[in-house]
Design an enzyme around this catalytic site. Structure first.
Site, PDB file in Angstrom:
ATOM      1  CE  LYS A  80      -4.461   1.249   1.944  1.00 24.40           C
ATOM      2  NZ  LYS A  80      -4.797   1.810   0.472  1.00 24.40           N
ATOM      3  CG  LEU A 114      -4.209  -3.028  -0.895  1.00 27.27           C
ATOM      4  CD1 LEU A 114      -3.090  -2.631  -0.927  1.00 27.27           C
ATOM      5  CD2 LEU A 114      -5.225  -1.557  -0.961  1.00 27.27           C
TER       6      LEU A 114
END
Ligand code: PDD
Length: 287
Positions: free
Chosen positions: A147, A205
């Site tokens: 991230k 993600l």
């Protein structure tokens, strides 16, 4: 109350909050972040966000700025000082401040910035009508599982979506499969009623909302297929959905202008959104 931020050890008025120009976040996007939802002042899925933060930091060899316990106290203090109920907390750690040089600097301290703000209730129209997405090539790097604060392709994708009157852009890999949205995960419901979302890996993600929803599906005995799907399959799907911390669960009712599921949010969406919000307003949030 004066809005307050946390910057490298201090609670400061948001308007005056600043970092040094040689912070590696500013110079190289050399850092990671988390966005955590606040529900009635409590942190939603705190543990999962902390676990993902640790993993992002470890993959980039950035030392955590502080322990989980300390961070937990800082996050709660920031929520308290801002008198927040429903909102979002933003947390960023970068490799620190050092003279500009691409390689890792020695002996620097990880920078830590936290901001928080109130969230307006999600517009009912988004929930009732669903949202439009447009598709575009996924031009991001090979480690979308981290991230990272390097979000230029995501920024460009979101802007292109807005320019097209859409809510989100779905990014498409070289094989024609949807990876994820610019700031959300992507799902479809097949004609047979099976829920499909891409498997986690380097190309997306691992969304915390995705993770929580999958856990809830298990409790409901609902089947899930973790596999890639094409844009054509999504357009022909019975339903399509997106999930994220800031959007929760929304129905996708248009893809590149074509209606999905007759252009109305579907039954499974309704059930999943209810299940998720029940969880988020109850067991999912921690004091
Ligand atoms: N975005 N995929 C990408 C690329 C994201 O940036 C996000 C979250 C998600 C969903 O993850 P989660 O369910 O943990 O929020 C998927 C945050 C909200 C943001 O950048 O604002």
């Amino acid at each position: 109350v004066t809005r307050c931020a946390y910057v490298n050890g201090r609670y400061v008025p948001h308007a005056d909050a600043a970092v040094h120009i040689e912070d590696r976040g500013y110079q190289f996007a050399d850092g990671v972040y988390e966005v955590i939802a606040l529900r009635r002042g409590r942190l939603l899925d705190e543990e999962a966000h902390m676990a993902r933060l640790d993993r992002s930091l470890a993959e980039l060899e950035i030392a955590p700025a502080m322990s989980h316990a300390a961070l937990g106290l800082v996050m709660r203090e920031l929520v308290r000082r801002n008198r927040l109920g429903d909102g979002n907390l933003y947390l960023q750690m970068t490799r620190g401040v050092a003279p500009r040089d691409h390689g890792f600097p020695a002996g620097v301290e990880t920078s830590l910035v936290l901001t928080a703000r109130r969230a307006k209730p999600q517009p009912q129209a988004l929930v009732e009508q669903g949202v439009a997405v447009v598709t575009m090539p996924d031009i991001r790097w090979g480690r979308c599982d981290i991230k990272s604060i390097a979000l230029l392709p995501n920024v460009l994708g979101k802007q292109a979506a807005r320019a097209a009157g859409a809510y989100e852009a779905w990014l498409v890999d070289r094989d024609g499969h949807v990876t994820e949205g610019t700031s959300s995960n992507a799902w479809i419901v097949t004609a047979a009623g099976r829920l499909v979302t891409r498997k986690t890996g380097n190309d997306i993600l691992a969304g915390v909302t995705r993770r929580s929803l999958i856990a809830l599906l298990g409790e409901q005995g609902l089947a899930l297929e973790e596999r890639p799907f094409t844009v054509a399959e999504a357009k022909a799907a019975r339903e399509a959905l997106l999930t994220s911390t800031t959007s929760a669960v929304l129905a996708v009712t248009r893809i590149d202008g074509a209606k999905v599921g007759g252009g109305r949010p579907g039954k499974l969406f309704g059930a999943l959104r209810r299940i998720y919000l029940d969880y988020a307003d109850g067991a999912g949030a921690s004091g």
